[in-house]
Write an enzyme that holds these catalytic residues in place. Structure first.
Site, PDB file in Angstrom:
ATOM      1  CB  SER A 144      52.697  48.352  47.905  1.00 16.16           C
ATOM      2  OG  SER A 144      51.236  48.198  48.279  1.00 16.16           O
ATOM      3  CE1 TYR A 157      54.831  45.981  51.779  1.00 20.30           C
ATOM      4  CE2 TYR A 157      53.898  47.523  51.787  1.00 20.30           C
ATOM      5  CZ  TYR A 157      54.005  46.555  51.228  1.00 20.30           C
ATOM      6  OH  TYR A 157      53.031  45.934  50.604  1.00 20.30           O
TER       7      TYR A 157
END
Length: 263
Positions: A144, A157
């Site tokens: 990401s 995350y």
């Protein structure tokens, strides 16, 4: 990686979104595809149908990365079934949305189990098969933009994606003598159900905080993954490819959080 008529790629969480697009893109490139799902078996079967239409073989198996280390045996099952394994795309992920001060240890561990522990175990098993084959291979971690910059109120995350990027770099160093290339692809905002978007929203939705003004399409991620599986990427390892419409140039999420905090 030696190109042949029977190269095999496993794409985790390929029942929808980026994973499905990667599976189809690699099938177009000549790979037979191992497809995994966690809760959407029907979606995985749909992906398999698309792969079969392209004239490639497909197999569907469930992968529950909350059940580790046993769940990673799926990689061995694919290798036995297809007779080899040439590429792994670690796409499965999860996110616990909570600020640092409020995040429970259970949510922290659950996120790390799926995003990082699962990727480690699947990659380790895949690499062992590739080493035994003696023909090299490719491993791609879908990270990401938050492998590189924090996502507000998502500490687990962010930390797990940073770890996944670091894992790819360490693997790239250790596996290079075997001809196994390891890279990361770091998407920004992509039009997927996890972002409450349909794929076509990539061309119609407005995102003024992103320099290109829109979310990305899953095929724009899959095309990079497909390139990393090609002979054209034979001199590429240990890299993280950011595909974000310019998000990392401005990181509007962090600016918005600071503005909100100042009110």
């Amino acid at each position: 990686m030696t190109q042949s008529a029977s190269n095999v790629a496993v794409v985790t969480a390929s029942d929808s979104g980026i994973g499905k697009a990667c599976a189809i893109a690699l099938a177009k490139q000549g790979f037979d595809i191992g497809i995994t799902w966690h809760s959407d078996q029907r979606g995985a079967e749909d992906t398999a149908g698309e792969v079969l239409k392209l004239g490639r073989k497909a197999q569907v198996l469930q992968l529950d990365l909350t059940q580790l280390p046993a769940a990673a045996e799926v990689i061995d099952q694919f290798s036995r079934s297809f007779g080899r394994l040439d590429m792994l795309v670690n796409n499965a992920g999860a996110s616990a949305g909570a600020p640092f001060l409020d995040l429970s240890y259970e949510d922290w561990r659950s996120t790390f189990s799926i995003v990082l522990d699962g990727a480690f175990l699947c990659a380790q098993r895949a690499a062992r098969h590739m080493v035994k084959q003696g023909q090299g291979g490719r491993i791609v971690n879908i990270t990401s933009v938050h492998e590189h910059t924090p996502l507000p109120a998502a500490v687990a995350y962010t930390a797990a994606k940073h770890g996944l990027g670091g894992l790819a770099k360490s693997m790239a160093l250790e596996l290079s003598p075997y001809g196994i290339l390891v890279n990361s692809v770091a998407p920004g905002m992509i039009a997927t159900p996890i972002n409450d978007m349909r794929e076509e929203d990539a061309w119609t939705a407005k995102e003024p905080g992103i320099p290109l003004g829109r979310p990305g399409h899953v095929d724009e991620i899959a095309s990079m993954v497909a390139w990393l599986g090609s002979e054209g990427a034979a001199y590429t390892t240990g890299q993280s490819f950011i595909i974000d419409g310019g998000f990392m140039l401005v990181n509007p999420q962090f600016k918005a959080q600071k503005a909100q905090a100042g009110k």
